[in-house]
Design an enzyme around this catalytic site. Structure first.
Site, short mmCIF file in Angstrom:
data_model
loop_
_atom_site.label_atom_id
_atom_site.label_comp_id
_atom_site.label_asym_id
_atom_site.label_seq_id
_atom_site.Cartn_x
_atom_site.Cartn_y
_atom_site.Cartn_z
N LYS A 162 0.86 -1.19 0.00
CA LYS A 162 0.00 0.00 0.00
C LYS A 162 0.89 1.24 0.00
O LYS A 162 1.49 1.58 1.02
CB LYS A 162 -0.92 0.04 1.22
N GLY A 217 2.17 4.53 13.33
CA GLY A 217 2.82 3.32 13.85
C GLY A 217 2.21 2.86 15.15
O GLY A 217 2.04 1.64 15.38
N GLU A 235 9.24 1.82 11.04
CA GLU A 235 10.21 2.91 10.99
C GLU A 235 9.42 4.21 11.05
O GLU A 235 8.61 4.50 10.16
CB GLU A 235 11.04 2.88 9.70
N CYS A 269 13.04 11.49 7.55
CA CYS A 269 12.97 11.08 8.96
C CYS A 269 14.31 11.26 9.67
O CYS A 269 14.36 11.39 10.89
CB CYS A 269 12.50 9.64 9.07
N GLU A 373 8.72 16.89 15.50
CA GLU A 373 9.25 16.73 14.15
C GLU A 373 8.78 17.89 13.28
O GLU A 373 7.59 18.19 13.23
CB GLU A 373 8.78 15.39 13.57
#
Length: 472
Positions: A162, A217, A235, A269, A373
């Site tokens: 996906k 996640g 990840e 990331c 982030e």
């Protein structure tokens, strides 16, 4: 019949609206895979996995080498597609496709990781997990899918892929390349939003391998814990620090600080998101950073074909809002704006998601831009007192732990500090992801990951060891 995903992607009448982030225009309308079809797709994948796992390991590797090499034939077309879908500088997009097509060294290591081991008269073999659902990100829409799919396939698993709804055509290109040489049903494309992803996670697959946000996640981990205890590789995000000691090569350090804060418009990331420079060289270092930052221009990523210093648009208006909010909050709390670039203002790009290259100084740990982030073209500068202890403390003062960078003229000191930073990969006087050998795993500490991929350790995560113990 309309829904909006976290990255601002719209689903209208069961179609993904793929939008050019530089212009705001609709590129494609991609049909969403019906949630009701997921069980039958998984069943077909299970049936294909039985056939695929019976193919000898060396032959599986040979077929996969052939599959990824086919990407090279359409490199320029795929790179332009990537830039159109998610905004990346075209030269960076070309590099990503080339890296995706050049996986021989990695596939050889995957074959080695899955080979039988003789020990004391016994044999350790590796069984495939079964069916693996691979959920990919938009920031590296080709290479990241391969990093997760290839080790799964080498191990004898089948995969349902996906792609991110922000880069659906790039994901489809990966599936087409793999499916062109593999038995039918071994690789299956699934397109859609979070509802489709949730249905895939909760289906009868044996493993989930995802690169994406920490929030996504966490949802996947919760679902897997209560729905069959599926195996997981996640990840996730990062807030990656760079430490610059006074004895470092300051010019190289400043150049790297800028380059790898702005790489992919900062949407990586393992981007450099927090820079701690030793106090006594603060002014000199900041001057160098501003000098290098002025060498970049914000423009349509397609202009990056001729200029590698182009910073493209952010992937979405919602991502632009996040970056804008962090910068404005920092300035309100006392940060200093050292530099901010121009952005395109012509009518063709007035609806683009452009954010200026921004250099901030006088930042403190409690500011949002130093905690959350950012994922944008912001160079965030703070200071430390020059001791190992404070460098380590500041670097570890985060919920994340994906990557870090230590610059010093004393390599032993840099290594000493690097060993104590809680991150899966630490670059010493370099941006590690471009320097690491194929044997290095990619691991996230804390909220940056669960399980890991890449390197022999990571490749073994996609199979289960089994001991054949012989009577002696």
């Amino acid at each position: 019949n309309r829904s909006i995903m976290p990255q601002g992607v719209q689903i209208i009448d069961d179609h993904i609206m793929s939008v050019d982030p530089a212009t705001g225009s609709i590129l494609f309308k991609i049909p969403v895979t019906p949630v009701s079809s997921i069980p039958s797709l998984v069943l077909k994948s299970h049936q294909a996995q039985i056939v695929w796992s019976a193919v000898p390991l060396p032959e599986r590797v040979r077929l996969l080498k052939s599959a990824v090499k086919s990407l090279e034939k359409n490199k320029n077309e795929l790179a332009r597609l990537m830039t159109a879908e998610m905004g990346k500088n075209l030269s960076e997009a070309v590099d990503e496709v080339s890296e995706g097509a050049d996986k021989d060294k990695f596939l050889d290591l995957m074959e080695q990781a899955n080979g039988d081991i003789l020990t004391g008269g016994d044999i350790i073999v590796r069984d495939p997990v079964g069916v693996v659902a691979v959920i990919g990100p938009w920031n590296f829409p080709i290479d990241e899918l391969l990093l997760l799919s290839l080790p799964a396939l080498v191990a004898g698993n089948s995969v349902l892929i996906k792609p991110s709804e922000a880069a659906p055509r790039c994901g489809a290109a990966v599936v087409e390349a793999l499916a062109s040489v593999l038995p039918e049903g071994v690789v299956t494309l699934v397109q859609g939003d979070g509802n489709v992803g949730s249905a895939l996670v909760n289906s009868e697959v044996e493993m989930i391998a995802m690169t994406g946000s920490t929030a996504t996640g966490a949802k996947i981990a919760k679902s897997c814990a209560t729905n069959g205890m599926k195996r997981l590789i996640l990840e996730m995000g990062g807030k990656d620090p760079m430490v610059v000691f006074a004895d470092a090569d300051l010019r190289k350090s400043a150049e790297d600080a800028v380059k790898y804060s702005l790489f992919n418009a900062g949407q990586v990331c393992c981007s450099i998101e927090r820079i701690y420079v030793e106090e006594k060289v603060k002014e000199e270092f900041e001057e160098m950073v501003v000098e290098y930052a002025k060498g970049y221009i914000v423009a349509n990523g397609l202009e990056g074909e001729l200029n590698g210093s182009v910073v493209g648009p952010l992937v979405s208006s919602s991502q632009k809002s996040i970056v804008k909010e962090q910068v404005e909050s920092a300035l309100k709390d006392g940060a200093k704006m050292l530099y901010q670039s121009e952005v395109p203002t012509d009518s063709a790009q007035c609806n683009g998601n452009f954010y200026p290259v921004t250099v901030l100084s006088n930042l403190s740990q409690d500011m949002q831009v130093m905690k959350d982030e950012t994922f944008g073209p912001v160079i965030a500068l703070a200071t430390f007192d020059g001791t190992d202890e404070q460098a380590i403390k500041l670097s570890n003062d985060t919920a994340y732990g994906l990557a870090a960078y230590v610059y010093s003229g004393d390599v032993k000191r840099a290594e000493r500090v690097a060993r104590r930073i809680k991150a899966g990969q630490v670059g010493i006087n370099c941006y590690s992801i471009f320097e690491a050998s194929a044997s290095c795993p990619w691991v996230g500490h804390k909220m940056s990951g669960y399980g890991h991929h890449s390197g022999e350790d990571g490749y073994k995560m996609f199979s289960v060891p089994k001991s054949l113990v012989v009577s002696k």
